[in-house]
Each structure stands twice: as structure tokens, then as C-alpha cells.
Design a protein around this motif. Structure first.
Motif, PDB file in Angstrom:
ATOM      1  N   GLY A   1      52.864  16.729 -11.467  1.00  0.00           N
ATOM      2  CA  GLY A   1      52.778  17.753 -10.320  1.00  0.00           C
ATOM      3  C   GLY A   1      52.020  18.851 -10.895  1.00  0.00           C
TER       4      GLY A   1
ATOM      5  N   ALA B   1      51.313  23.414  -4.055  1.00  0.00           N
ATOM      6  CA  ALA B   1      51.851  22.330  -4.957  1.00  0.00           C
ATOM      7  C   ALA B   1      50.622  21.088  -4.654  1.00  0.00           C
ATOM      8  CB  ALA B   1      53.136  21.575  -4.966  1.00  0.00           C
ATOM      9  N   TRP B   2      50.154  20.441  -5.623  1.00  0.00           N
ATOM     10  CA  TRP B   2      49.515  19.201  -5.444  1.00  0.00           C
ATOM     11  C   TRP B   2      49.626  18.051  -6.448  1.00  0.00           C
ATOM     12  CZ3 TRP B   2      47.745  23.657  -7.387  1.00  0.00           C
ATOM     13  CH2 TRP B   2      47.144  23.767  -8.553  1.00  0.00           C
TER      14      TRP B   2
ATOM     15  N   PHE C   1      57.047  15.207  -3.086  1.00  0.00           N
ATOM     16  CA  PHE C   1      57.202  16.100  -2.044  1.00  0.00           C
ATOM     17  C   PHE C   1      58.539  16.936  -2.267  1.00  0.00           C
ATOM     18  CE2 PHE C   1      57.531  17.380   2.642  1.00  0.00           C
ATOM     19  CZ  PHE C   1      56.900  18.509   2.464  1.00  0.00           C
TER      20      PHE C   1
ATOM     21  N   ALA D   1      58.198  19.367  -5.005  1.00  0.00           N
ATOM     22  CA  ALA D   1      57.260  20.267  -4.760  1.00  0.00           C
ATOM     23  C   ALA D   1      58.294  21.363  -4.004  1.00  0.00           C
ATOM     24  CB  ALA D   1      56.248  19.996  -4.037  1.00  0.00           C
TER      25      ALA D   1
ATOM     26  N   ALA E   1      57.153  25.580  -3.406  1.00  0.00           N
ATOM     27  CA  ALA E   1      55.814  25.199  -2.655  1.00  0.00           C
ATOM     28  C   ALA E   1      55.856  25.752  -0.954  1.00  0.00           C
ATOM     29  CB  ALA E   1      55.341  24.102  -2.760  1.00  0.00           C
TER      30      ALA E   1
ATOM     31  N   PHE F   1      52.224  21.145   0.245  1.00  0.00           N
ATOM     32  CA  PHE F   1      51.997  20.384  -0.874  1.00  0.00           C
ATOM     33  C   PHE F   1      50.769  19.376  -0.425  1.00  0.00           C
ATOM     34  CE2 PHE F   1      53.082  15.839  -2.143  1.00  0.00           C
ATOM     35  CZ  PHE F   1      53.008  15.969  -3.539  1.00  0.00           C
TER      36      PHE F   1
ATOM     37  N   THR G   1      48.467  15.929  -1.150  1.00  0.00           N
ATOM     38  CA  THR G   1      48.352  14.680  -1.952  1.00  0.00           C
ATOM     39  C   THR G   1      47.534  13.853  -1.077  1.00  0.00           C
ATOM     40  OG1 THR G   1      49.623  12.734  -3.049  1.00  0.00           O
ATOM     41  CG2 THR G   1      50.497  13.517  -0.976  1.00  0.00           C
TER      42      THR G   1
END
Length: 252
Positions: free
Chosen positions: A131, A174-175, A184, A187, A192, A195, A197
Motif C-alpha cells: 500500500g 492511501a491507494w 482498507f 489504510a 488516511a 483509500f 483501489t
């Protein structure tokens, strides 16, 4: 011109697959002819991509999603037989790198997605540090979840799924590309505000609402279109090979 062994060594040196515990084998998955002049890159080793590579007279294919995964029963039937039959009949090498391609700090899926979204990487999080965590390159914030979602949609040119839009500004993002919805919680723990994705599963919608952290699912394929051509193009230039990225549309 180079050969499949030198090409494998170049990919391994760049992506360092030995560092990762992965869901399938990284590297050369199907052996083809020894000399290599042209590489085709794509997201998944689908029959459509293999057929396109044959038409393009490729010697090698480089993908993120290969043919072999943990838990498969090992029988060569149906779609597996069809894909392998094409590769073997045309003597084409298939190289696949999964987590190593996600993780590369400059050419990987996460880094390439960040570059397109205008995000600056500040740290890593989650299992095997797959991440990424950061913020906008200009240091600013997105006004709210809707503003961030609109930006992602505009860049990727596809509708996204957004859950958990409280209206607060989005500073820390976050990604993790692909099917990384399981990251997740990590994150959230990393602080974060949002997130990003590829996919969302049922539990993440509740976490987003209860923890006041925005979850954006932008498509598994859509989030992972950029790493394979970046890596294959880099290695092709290094070895003096021809490279072409072939997009096989996928709504997922």
C-alpha cells in the motif's frame, strides 16, 4: 535482439520477485523461442491479448496477471488449454509479475497510478508494504469525497464507486491498485482520509461509514493499466527491443 534468458534476468533485476510472498509464480511462466525482438505488454494474459500479440508478431508477452495462481487444480482444459495452445503453437514467451509489479517505486502499478492522479508518495503501509500513502503533489487537499472521486473518474475515464462521503476535506490519501480492498483497515490505521483501489467488497462499505474514511473503487483493470507498459517499455529500451502495449478492454 536479446534472448528470453537475458530478458528474464532484466525483469528479475528490476522487480526483485524474491522479496515477495505471492499468489503465483513470478517470472517466465511459459517458455517460447529463444531470440526476442519484440515485447507486447498487457494487464492480463487473456486469450484476446495472446491473439493480439500473435498478430503483432511478438516474441514475448509481459503481463501483471499471468496464467497460474495458487489453488488452481492444475488441469489443462477449457480456457487454460486455449491460452496455452496459442502460446505454444506460436512459440511465444509469457512473463508475469504480480506483487513485484504493484510495488516497484517508480514503474509499478501504484507508482504509475499516483503519477497520473498527481499524488506524491510519502510512505508505505500494509502487508509487504504494497500500500502507498501520500497527498497531492501541490500539497493541497481535495474539498471533499466528491471532488476526489470526480478527479479519479476524469483521469481513468470511468465511473467509480464511492462510499463514506462525510463532506470533510481529503488531505491524506492511501491507494493500492487491483483487488486490494483487504488493505482498507491498514489504510485507516495509517491515518488516511481516503483509500483508492480497484474493487470493493461488502465489509468495506461499513468500515468507510463507521470510520469516516472515504473508499473509492475505480476498477481492478482500470487501476492496473499502467505498470506493465512502464516496466516492459523500460526493459525494452534497456535491451534494444521493440515494445508495444495492447489494451484489452475490461469493465471490471
Amino acid at each position: 535482439m536479446t534472448d528470453r534468458i537475458q530478458l528474464l534476468q532484466a525483469f528479475d533485476a528490476l522487480l526483485q520477485p524474491e522479496r515477495f510472498r505471492d499468489y503465483g509464480p513470478n517470472g517466465l511462466q511459459v517458455e517460447g523461442r529463444l531470440p526476442v525482438r519484440k515485447i507486447i505488454s498487457g494487464v492480463t494474459a487473456s486469450r484476446a491479448l495472446i491473439a493480439a500479440a500473435i498478430a503483432a508478431q511478438a516474441d514475448a508477452i509481459f503481463v501483471h496477471h499471468g496464467l497460474f495462481w495458487r489453488g488452481q487444480d492444475g488441469r489443462v482444459t477449457g480456457w487454460m488449454k486455449q491460452r496455452l495452445a496459442l502460446l505454444l503453437a506460436h512459440d511465444i514467451n509469457l512473463y508475469a509479475y504480480h506483487l513485484p509489479l504493484d510495488a516497484h517505486p517508480e514503474l509499478g502499478n501504484n507508482a504509475q497510478l499516483a503519477a497520473r492522479l498527481g499524488l506524491q508518495v510519502q510512505s508505505r503501509f500494509g502487508e509487504q508494504d504494497i500500500g502507498f500513502l501520500g497527498q497531492r503533489m501541490d500539497g493541497g487537499a481535495f474539498a471533499d469525497a466528491a471532488a476526489l472521486a470526480s478527479h479519479v473518474q476524469q483521469v481513468l475515464k470511468r465511473t467509480v464507486t464511492v462510499v463514506g462521503s462525510s463532506g470533510k476535506a481529503i488531505q491524506k490519501i492511501a491507494w493500492c491498485t487491483g483487488g486490494a480492498q483487504g488493505y482498507f483497515e491498514a489504510a485507516i490505521a495509517a491515518g488516511a482520509d481516503a483509500f483508492i483501489t480497484g474493487e470493493i467488497s461488502e465489509p468495506q462499505a461499513h468500515y468507510a461509514r463507521e470510520c469516516d474514511v472515504v473508499f473509492i473503487a475505480c476498477g481492478h483493470h482500470a487501476s492496473e493499466r499502467y505498470g506493465a507498459p512502464a516496466v516492459a517499455g523500460h526493459v525494452a529500451a534497456q535491451l534494444g527491443l521493440v515494445h508495444e502495449f495492447i489494451e484489452i478492454d475490461n469493465p471490471a
